[in-house]
Design a protein around this motif. Structure first.
Motif, PDB file in Angstrom:
ATOM      1  N   GLY A 131     -17.429 -19.828   3.102  1.00 11.34           N
ATOM      2  CA  GLY A 131     -17.856 -21.156   3.299  1.00 11.34           C
ATOM      3  C   GLY A 131     -16.420 -21.612   2.981  1.00 11.34           C
ATOM      4  N   GLU A 132     -15.565 -20.998   2.057  1.00 13.03           N
ATOM      5  CA  GLU A 132     -14.256 -21.323   1.704  1.00 13.03           C
ATOM      6  C   GLU A 132     -13.369 -21.349   3.007  1.00 13.03           C
ATOM      7  OE1 GLU A 132     -12.982 -20.829  -2.103  1.00 13.03           O
ATOM      8  OE2 GLU A 132     -14.596 -21.169  -2.978  1.00 13.03           O
ATOM      9  N   GLY A 133     -13.085 -20.566   3.883  1.00 11.52           N
ATOM     10  CA  GLY A 133     -12.807 -19.605   5.107  1.00 11.52           C
ATOM     11  C   GLY A 133     -11.736 -18.879   4.680  1.00 11.52           C
ATOM     12  N   LEU A 134     -12.248 -17.730   3.288  1.00 11.35           N
ATOM     13  CA  LEU A 134     -11.266 -16.970   3.211  1.00 11.35           C
ATOM     14  C   LEU A 134     -11.867 -15.894   4.074  1.00 11.35           C
ATOM     15  CD1 LEU A 134     -10.887 -18.639   0.600  1.00 11.35           C
ATOM     16  CD2 LEU A 134     -11.338 -16.262  -0.949  1.00 11.35           C
ATOM     17  N   PHE A 135     -12.175 -15.108   4.816  1.00  8.76           N
ATOM     18  CA  PHE A 135     -13.228 -14.723   6.048  1.00  8.76           C
ATOM     19  C   PHE A 135     -12.186 -14.740   6.804  1.00  8.76           C
ATOM     20  CE2 PHE A 135     -17.010 -13.604   3.049  1.00  8.76           C
ATOM     21  CZ  PHE A 135     -15.979 -13.492   1.667  1.00  8.76           C
ATOM     22  N   ASP A 136     -11.660 -15.961   7.658  1.00 12.49           N
ATOM     23  CA  ASP A 136     -12.068 -16.117   8.944  1.00 12.49           C
ATOM     24  C   ASP A 136     -10.723 -16.217   9.010  1.00 12.49           C
ATOM     25  OD1 ASP A 136     -13.606 -18.201   8.572  1.00 12.49           O
ATOM     26  OD2 ASP A 136     -12.221 -20.287   7.759  1.00 12.49           O
ATOM     27  N   PRO A 137     -11.525 -15.167  11.658  1.00 10.60           N
ATOM     28  CA  PRO A 137     -10.402 -14.459  11.411  1.00 10.60           C
ATOM     29  C   PRO A 137      -8.410 -15.828  12.118  1.00 10.60           C
ATOM     30  CG  PRO A 137     -12.356 -14.472  12.926  1.00 10.60           C
ATOM     31  CD  PRO A 137     -12.128 -15.923  11.705  1.00 10.60           C
ATOM     32  N   GLU A 138      -8.758 -16.644  12.352  1.00 11.40           N
ATOM     33  CA  GLU A 138      -7.336 -17.309  11.829  1.00 11.40           C
ATOM     34  C   GLU A 138      -6.357 -17.174  10.933  1.00 11.40           C
ATOM     35  OE1 GLU A 138     -10.531 -18.506  12.411  1.00 11.40           O
ATOM     36  OE2 GLU A 138     -10.455 -19.346  14.153  1.00 11.40           O
ATOM     37  N   THR A 139      -7.379 -17.107   9.642  1.00 13.57           N
ATOM     38  CA  THR A 139      -6.435 -16.498   8.646  1.00 13.57           C
ATOM     39  C   THR A 139      -5.912 -14.981   8.059  1.00 13.57           C
ATOM     40  OG1 THR A 139      -7.821 -15.946   7.465  1.00 13.57           O
ATOM     41  CG2 THR A 139      -7.612 -18.075   7.624  1.00 13.57           C
ATOM     42  N   LYS A 140      -6.054 -14.220   9.642  1.00 10.00           N
ATOM     43  CA  LYS A 140      -5.442 -12.541   9.516  1.00 10.00           C
ATOM     44  C   LYS A 140      -4.630 -12.701   9.852  1.00 10.00           C
ATOM     45  CE  LYS A 140     -10.275 -11.741   8.162  1.00 10.00           C
ATOM     46  NZ  LYS A 140     -10.111 -11.516   6.610  1.00 10.00           N
ATOM     47  N   VAL A 194      -5.510  -7.178  -9.509  1.00  5.46           N
ATOM     48  CA  VAL A 194      -4.652  -8.802  -9.420  1.00  5.46           C
ATOM     49  C   VAL A 194      -3.097  -8.275  -9.670  1.00  5.46           C
ATOM     50  CG1 VAL A 194      -4.221 -10.456  -9.964  1.00  5.46           C
ATOM     51  CG2 VAL A 194      -6.347  -9.737  -9.158  1.00  5.46           C
ATOM     52  N   ARG A 195      -2.321  -7.379 -10.160  1.00  7.11           N
ATOM     53  CA  ARG A 195      -1.358  -7.537 -10.901  1.00  7.11           C
ATOM     54  C   ARG A 195      -0.491  -6.679 -10.233  1.00  7.11           C
ATOM     55  NH1 ARG A 195      -2.779  -7.518 -16.045  1.00  7.11           N
ATOM     56  NH2 ARG A 195      -3.223  -5.551 -16.992  1.00  7.11           N
ATOM     57  N   ALA A 196      -1.477  -6.003  -9.913  1.00  7.68           N
ATOM     58  CA  ALA A 196      -0.814  -4.783  -9.032  1.00  7.68           C
ATOM     59  C   ALA A 196      -0.372  -4.840  -8.107  1.00  7.68           C
ATOM     60  CB  ALA A 196      -1.505  -3.093  -9.022  1.00  7.68           C
ATOM     61  N   LEU A 197      -1.318  -6.052  -6.870  1.00  7.59           N
ATOM     62  CA  LEU A 197      -0.828  -6.414  -6.096  1.00  7.59           C
ATOM     63  C   LEU A 197      -0.046  -7.765  -5.357  1.00  7.59           C
ATOM     64  CD1 LEU A 197      -1.836  -7.371  -2.995  1.00  7.59           C
ATOM     65  CD2 LEU A 197      -3.653  -8.826  -3.614  1.00  7.59           C
ATOM     66  N   ASP A 202       5.501  -8.955  -4.203  1.00 10.83           N
ATOM     67  CA  ASP A 202       6.700 -10.248  -4.988  1.00 10.83           C
ATOM     68  C   ASP A 202       7.893  -9.392  -3.926  1.00 10.83           C
ATOM     69  OD1 ASP A 202       5.279 -12.430  -6.007  1.00 10.83           O
ATOM     70  OD2 ASP A 202       5.533 -11.843  -7.431  1.00 10.83           O
ATOM     71  N   ARG A 203       7.831  -8.569  -3.345  1.00 11.74           N
ATOM     72  CA  ARG A 203       8.568  -7.838  -2.799  1.00 11.74           C
ATOM     73  C   ARG A 203       8.605  -8.154  -1.514  1.00 11.74           C
ATOM     74  NH1 ARG A 203      10.240  -3.272  -5.894  1.00 11.74           N
ATOM     75  NH2 ARG A 203      11.470  -1.975  -4.791  1.00 11.74           N
ATOM     76  N   ASP A 204      10.656  -7.918  -1.058  1.00  8.27           N
ATOM     77  CA  ASP A 204      11.173  -8.821   0.270  1.00  8.27           C
ATOM     78  C   ASP A 204      10.619  -6.698   1.114  1.00  8.27           C
ATOM     79  OD1 ASP A 204      10.758 -11.420  -0.297  1.00  8.27           O
ATOM     80  OD2 ASP A 204      13.005 -11.241  -1.298  1.00  8.27           O
ATOM     81  N   ASP A 205      10.753  -5.427   0.914  1.00  6.60           N
ATOM     82  CA  ASP A 205      10.755  -4.843   1.490  1.00  6.60           C
ATOM     83  C   ASP A 205       9.749  -3.991   1.609  1.00  6.60           C
ATOM     84  OD1 ASP A 205      10.645  -4.082  -1.769  1.00  6.60           O
ATOM     85  OD2 ASP A 205      11.779  -1.933  -1.579  1.00  6.60           O
ATOM     86  N   ILE A 206       8.501  -4.803   1.236  1.00  5.43           N
ATOM     87  CA  ILE A 206       7.155  -4.145   1.783  1.00  5.43           C
ATOM     88  C   ILE A 206       7.069  -4.854   3.231  1.00  5.43           C
ATOM     89  CG2 ILE A 206       4.723  -4.212   1.270  1.00  5.43           C
ATOM     90  CD1 ILE A 206       6.348  -2.511  -0.870  1.00  5.43           C
ATOM     91  N   ASP A 207       6.066  -4.243   4.142  1.00 12.79           N
ATOM     92  CA  ASP A 207       5.553  -4.492   5.541  1.00 12.79           C
ATOM     93  C   ASP A 207       4.338  -4.533   5.590  1.00 12.79           C
ATOM     94  OD1 ASP A 207       8.336  -4.370   6.439  1.00 12.79           O
ATOM     95  OD2 ASP A 207       8.187  -2.593   5.929  1.00 12.79           O
ATOM     96  N   THR A 208       3.452  -3.570   4.437  1.00 19.95           N
ATOM     97  CA  THR A 208       2.220  -3.259   4.545  1.00 19.95           C
ATOM     98  C   THR A 208       1.622  -3.212   3.045  1.00 19.95           C
ATOM     99  OG1 THR A 208       2.040  -3.235   7.101  1.00 19.95           O
ATOM    100  CG2 THR A 208       0.424  -2.833   5.513  1.00 19.95           C
ATOM    101  N   ILE A 209       0.068  -3.628   3.163  1.00 17.49           N
ATOM    102  CA  ILE A 209       0.006  -3.197   1.396  1.00 17.49           C
ATOM    103  C   ILE A 209      -1.637  -2.910   1.780  1.00 17.49           C
ATOM    104  CG2 ILE A 209      -0.685  -3.991  -0.491  1.00 17.49           C
ATOM    105  CD1 ILE A 209       0.938  -6.270  -0.755  1.00 17.49           C
ATOM    106  N   PHE A 234      -6.456 -13.399  -0.628  1.00 18.20           N
ATOM    107  CA  PHE A 234      -6.138 -13.896   0.648  1.00 18.20           C
ATOM    108  C   PHE A 234      -4.846 -14.736   0.120  1.00 18.20           C
ATOM    109  CE2 PHE A 234      -6.758 -18.821   1.502  1.00 18.20           C
ATOM    110  CZ  PHE A 234      -7.212 -17.886   2.976  1.00 18.20           C
ATOM    111  N   ALA A 235      -4.459 -14.877  -0.802  1.00 24.00           N
ATOM    112  CA  ALA A 235      -3.038 -15.328  -1.206  1.00 24.00           C
ATOM    113  C   ALA A 235      -1.608 -14.578  -0.572  1.00 24.00           C
ATOM    114  CB  ALA A 235      -3.051 -15.931  -1.946  1.00 24.00           C
ATOM    115  N   ALA A 236      -2.380 -13.336  -0.265  1.00 22.20           N
ATOM    116  CA  ALA A 236      -1.041 -12.360  -0.738  1.00 22.20           C
ATOM    117  C   ALA A 236       0.195 -13.218   0.692  1.00 22.20           C
ATOM    118  CB  ALA A 236      -1.520 -11.457  -0.024  1.00 22.20           C
ATOM    119  N   ARG A 237       1.448 -13.044   1.045  1.00 23.94           N
ATOM    120  CA  ARG A 237       1.530 -12.744   2.071  1.00 23.94           C
ATOM    121  C   ARG A 237       2.494 -11.877   3.466  1.00 23.94           C
ATOM    122  NH1 ARG A 237       7.611 -12.884   1.462  1.00 23.94           N
ATOM    123  NH2 ARG A 237       8.494 -11.447  -0.740  1.00 23.94           N
TER     124      ARG A 237
END
Length: 413
Positions: A131-140, A194-197, A202-209, A234-237
């Motif tokens: 309901g909050e939109g965390l599963f929406d395909p547009e956010t993927k 959560v801490r590990a994620l 926060d690193r700039d040299d990571i492409d995929t997790i 959901f909040a991960a960049r």
């Protein structure tokens, strides 16, 4: 029947083999008629459908659990599809599985009895986050096709990590890996995940997790149904692939992640391309680029030639060249005409000069005559003009002589 005492022994217990003891215990179960037709209620956990069609699962409540098996012949008559977390009534008999040394329920009938507590909690959180939109395909976020470095959130000693590393090494050894170890089970697991994620994100040299762990019961996987983990994903960049459990396992993390993989190994396959498959594509693309470049150059060259031809036709250079040549020809003609004119004038001048020379005093002087002048430079044409004692000059052909008129009217030098 087996007896506990050896009649031939004086004292001490009978020595059993493991098989004998297990067979005896199984016989005790089978002799108890109350255990030959029981109905047990509980929540399904560790559910597995074997390739043979047999069902293996555990029935549990808040304090205990019992292993269960349902053969394919009974499973084929079920009117519903059992799933992890289902509350059911199982009817069957209790016996011992000799090879495993455990007692278990051999279920002959299975009926749904509602959903278990964990399954209900899963559904409530799923509905809330949806309901909050965390599963929406547009956010993927799209998964990078050619990652340079992949971050992995999992247990450092888990088989899932070994599977991921093996797959990545086989498919694409050029990809670097950074591991953020964490607990993946129990009450302490969610904050560590959560801490590990967040550390990787926060690193700039990571492409995929990749977030991963192996299969297990709904309790084993519950850390990945935690709301804190879901919101951190959901909040991960960076794009996140969820590889939690087996193909039939679903967690809240699977729905929130940018891509869900059925297993940790499959997550590794989705995260990095197989170089053996890419190499032919690269070669084909290189050839296509080379051919396209050659064709483009040939087309540009032909266009350039056509434009040069058109430019030549439209250019004033041809006219300028023709005019320049005509100017050179006219200049040459003018030079020759001028020379001829000069030659004619020079001839006429020579004739005139000869005529002038013939009547010139210089010509007379050349023939032996002289010109006499008085002191004032006047010509003395007659002796009557000469005064005695007067200085005179006598001009001959090659110079001038000085003299004086004597008293008799003669010139003396």
């Amino acid at each position: 029947m087996f007896s506990f005492m050896n009649p031939g022994a004086e004292s001490g217990p009978t020595t059993w083999t493991v098989s004998e003891l297990t067979a005896y215990i199984r016989e005790l179960f089978e002799l108890d008629y109350r255990l030959q037709e029981v109905e047990v209620s509980g929540e399904i956990s560790n559910f597995t459908r074997a390739a043979s069609g047999h069902l293996y699962f555990t029935l549990k409540d808040g304090a205990a659990q019992i292993k269960c098996v349902m053969w394919r012949s009974q499973a084929e008559r079920l009117r519903f599809r059992p799933a992890e977390g289902d509350a059911v009534l199982a009817r069957g008999r209790i016996s011992v599985y000799d090879a495993g040394g455990v007692y278990q329920l051999y279920a002959e009938r299975l009926m749904p009895a509602g959903r278990g507590d964990l399954a209900l909690a899963f559904e409530r959180l799923k509905e809330q986050l949806a309901g909050e939109g965390l599963f929406d395909p547009e956010t993927k976020q799209p998964i990078p096709t050619f990652p340079r470095k992949i971050g992995i959130v999992t247990s450092s000693g888990a088989a899932a990590l070994r599977d991921i590393l093996t797959v990545l090494q086989r498919r694409n050894p050029l990809v670097a890996v950074l591991i953020a170890p964490t607990l993946v089970q129990g009450d302490l697991a969610p904050p560590q995940i959560v801490r590990a994620l967040r550390w990787l994100d926060d690193r700039d040299d990571i492409d995929t997790i990749i977030i991963a762990r192996g299969g297990g019961s709904i309790e084993d996987l519950w850390a990945f149904n935690d709301e804190r983990v879901a919101r951190a994903v959901f909040a991960a960049r960076h794009p996140i692939i969820s590889g939690v459990g087996h193909e039939t396992d679903f967690t809240i993390t699977d729905f929130v992640a940018d891509l869900r993989a059925p297993t940790p190994s499959a997550a590794a396959e989705l995260a990095a391309p197989d170089l053996s498959n890419i190499r032919p594509y690269i070669q084909q693309t290189s050839r296509a680029l080379a051919d396209g470049l050659a064709n483009a150059i040939a087309q540009r060259r032909e266009t350039l030639r056509a434009r040069l031809r058109l430019l030549w036709l439209l250019s004033p250079r041809r006219t300028v060249d023709a005019d320049r040549q005509q100017i050179d020809a006219l200049t040459d003609r003018m030079a020759r005409a001028a020379q001829r004119l000069l030659d004619r004038r020079a001839g006429r001048l020579a004739v005139a000069q000869a005529g002038l020379t013939a009547v010139s005093p210089l010509g007379t002087l050349a023939r032996g005559f002289a010109i006499v002048r008085d002191g004032d430079g006047h010509l003395i044409r007659s002796v009557t003009q000469a005064r005695p004692g007067e200085a005179i000059t006598i001009q001959v052909s090659d110079g001038v002589l000085g003299g004086r008129i004597d008293g008799q009217g003669r010139a003396s030098g």
